[in-house]
Design an enzyme around this catalytic site. Structure first.
Site, PDB file in Angstrom:
ATOM      1  N   LYS A  98      38.672  33.192  33.945  1.00 24.31           N
ATOM      2  CA  LYS A  98      38.067  34.408  34.515  1.00 24.31           C
ATOM      3  C   LYS A  98      37.271  33.991  35.735  1.00 24.31           C
ATOM      4  O   LYS A  98      36.824  32.850  35.824  1.00 24.31           O
ATOM      5  CB  LYS A  98      37.114  35.040  33.492  1.00 24.31           C
ATOM      6  CG  LYS A  98      36.793  36.473  33.774  1.00 24.31           C
ATOM      7  CD  LYS A  98      37.928  37.356  33.335  1.00 24.31           C
ATOM      8  CE  LYS A  98      37.578  38.795  33.176  1.00 24.31           C
ATOM      9  NZ  LYS A  98      38.560  39.474  32.322  1.00 24.31           N
TER      10      LYS A  98
HETATM   11  N1  GLU Z   1      41.316  41.483  33.710  1.00 24.18           N
HETATM   12  C1  GLU Z   1      42.249  41.812  32.683  1.00 24.18           C
HETATM   13  C2  GLU Z   1      41.702  41.397  31.333  1.00 24.18           C
HETATM   14  O1  GLU Z   1      40.502  41.240  31.142  1.00 24.18           O
HETATM   15  C3  GLU Z   1      43.646  41.318  32.974  1.00 24.18           C
HETATM   16  C4  GLU Z   1      43.786  39.846  33.193  1.00 24.18           C
HETATM   17  C5  GLU Z   1      45.160  39.413  33.701  1.00 24.18           C
HETATM   18  O2  GLU Z   1      46.005  40.242  33.912  1.00 24.18           O
HETATM   19  O3  GLU Z   1      45.326  38.206  33.874  1.00 24.18           O
HETATM   20  O4  GLU Z   1      42.417  41.290  30.387  1.00 24.18           O
END
Ligand code: GLU
Length: 461
Positions: free
Chosen positions: A135
């Site tokens: 993240k």
């Molecule tokens: N931000 C989204 C999540 O928290 C998607 C992450 C992604 O597609 O890699 O799941």
């Protein structure tokens, strides 16, 4: 048919100081029970202890593999330079490349990003995707930047983390405050700077606009996934989707798509709240009209007085602006928190008048809220199960880019539904086997998989 008991013996992933897991002391964790990272690791370790995960795997998963923090200057429109702070946390890549969103928000902190990266590892493992967890984010209020400033910030951040991401190493995606447009800038910056193949530029991020290599169905995917899980599980506890009355906290990408999809499945949106205000209408708020209005006005405030509400013909014209307390205590079958982390504490949990909480956001309920919900017999469908739709369609996008394929939306929706239903079944099975709450069950099903991978691969050297 599976029966789901609402009262269980085990405490849902709690991490009070008196229940502090020994791993916290071994790794020198701070003693702050309100810290999101401590809470998230606490929930994970609670499940890890039940499944007898090897100690070495517990300590590996309790800390991210890499924590990258960058500072970078960007020229603003008025000519002066501002120094921004950005993060990329790579939690685990035992299952595949690090994967997870980039958040642009004024309250982004390292520990929050670490917690969200851990949740990505768990999400991908529960969904059995060949991806790890990561993240990132920038501490910035995106609404205070002009489109040009936003583009410069995104490109300069991409260049700052250029050597830490890659199409087979770490693949960012949208999250709170970022969209397909940001992903297009990242893809372009990466490709220009690396002068590698066009495919590398494409595959280094997911959630791109369709014309830049994105997947059909990606924009609505997280909301669609929450709806898929609800449609799989709720009828098993005798709550049919047809006629379901629900409320939503947060009306951004996840909340607004989920509301529209559930409405199209025959459910009724009774109450909604976002940063701008709260609305309630017992005969139903038209989720489609509200989405259009909210997109245009950056929030739902004023919808009840608007032409959109009057025209929607679904009782929207009778919607009332209500207080925060009234929003939480509106009686519904299902409540979907789809905003930020830790928004549901014990007070909000006491106010809720629902049978089920389906977590569209990451970590919306604190451990103390979990205990209140459990005492009150309210079922919680946890985020690592419910909101994995986004990363699942990200995975489909990455596969399509790799194979030079374009899937139609029907195929994306069908494949997504398969993944979400399988994850729901795995969670229900773990719940029955270990007689625990749904959050712990979802972690158990995720940890079983990653535990097996570590057992088979071993640990280098
Ligand atoms: N931000 C989204 C999540 O928290 C998607 C992450 C992604 O597609 O890699 O799941």
């Amino acid at each position: 048919m599976t029966t789901i008991a609402t009262q269980t013996e085990s405490t849902p992933g709690a991490v009070d100081s008196e229940q502090r897991n020994p791993v916290f002391d071994e790794l020198g964790f701070p003693k702050d029970p309100n810290n999101l990272y401590t809470q998230t690791v606490g929930s994970m370790l609670h499940a890890a202890d039940m499944v007898d995960l090897q100690h070495r795997v517990k300590i590996i998963l309790a800390q991210p593999k890499n924590e990258i923090m960058v500072h970078f200057p960007v020229r603003l429109d008025d000519g002066h330079h501002h120094l921004f702070k950005g993060y990329r946390v790579q939690h685990n890549n035992a299952l595949g490349p690090f994967k997870g969103g980039l958040r642009f928000h004024p309250d982004v902190h390292l520990d929050d990003v670490k917690a969200l990266a851990l949740l990505m590892t768990m999400k991908c493992s529960l969904a059995r995707l060949p991806l790890g967890g990561g993240k990132g984010g920038i501490k910035v209020d995106p609404h205070k930047l002009s489109p040009d400033e936003m583009e410069r910030v995104t490109r300069r951040f991409t260049s700052a983390i250029m050597n830490d991401i890659g199409p087979d190493y770490d693949i960012p995606a949208p999250d709170v405050g970022t969209s397909a447009q940001h992903m297009a800038w990242i893809a372009d910056t990466y490709q220009m700077s690396n002068s590698k193949s066009a495919y590398d530029g494409m595959r280094v991020v997911t959630g791109k606009p369709v014309e830049v290599g994105g997947s059909l169905g990606r924009e609505k995917a997280t909301g669609q996934g929450v709806a898929d899980v609800m449609a799989e599980i709720l009828p098993q506890i005798k709550i049919p989707i047809e006629g379901l009355r629900f409320s939503v906290l947060g009306f951004g990408n996840v909340g607004s798509w989920l509301a529209r999809i559930l409405q199209d499945m025959g459910a009724t949106l009774i109450a909604v709240m976002d940063h701008s205000g709260a609305l309630r209408c017992d005969t139903g708020i038209d989720a489609h009209a509200l989405s259009e209005y909210s997109y245009e006005h950056y929030g739902i405030a004023g919808f009840e007085k608007s032409k959109a509400a009057t025209d929607s013909g679904r009782g929207g014209k009778g919607a009332d602006a209500i207080s925060k307390e009234d929003f939480y205590s509106t009686p519904v079958d299902a409540f979907v928190p789809a905003a930020l982390e830790q928004m549901i504490g014990p007070q909000e949990a006491e106010m809720l008048q629902c049978r089920v909480v389906a977590e569209g956001a990451n970590a919306p309920c604190t451990p103390a809220a979990d205990r209140v919900l459990q005492r009150r017999g309210i079922e919680v469908l946890p985020a690592i199960l419910c909101n994995a739709g986004g990363v699942t369609v990200s995975y489909f996008e990455w596969v399509q880019n790799k194979a030079c394929q374009i899937w139609d939306e029907e195929t994306v929706d069908r494949e997504l539904n398969k993944v979400m239903c399988m994850s729901a079944r795995r969670t229900l099975l773990a719940r029955q086997r270990y007689e625990c709450d749904m959050r712990t069950a979802a972690y158990l099903a995720a940890l079983e998989h990653i535990g097996k991978v570590y057992k088979t691969r071993g640990i280098f050297p």
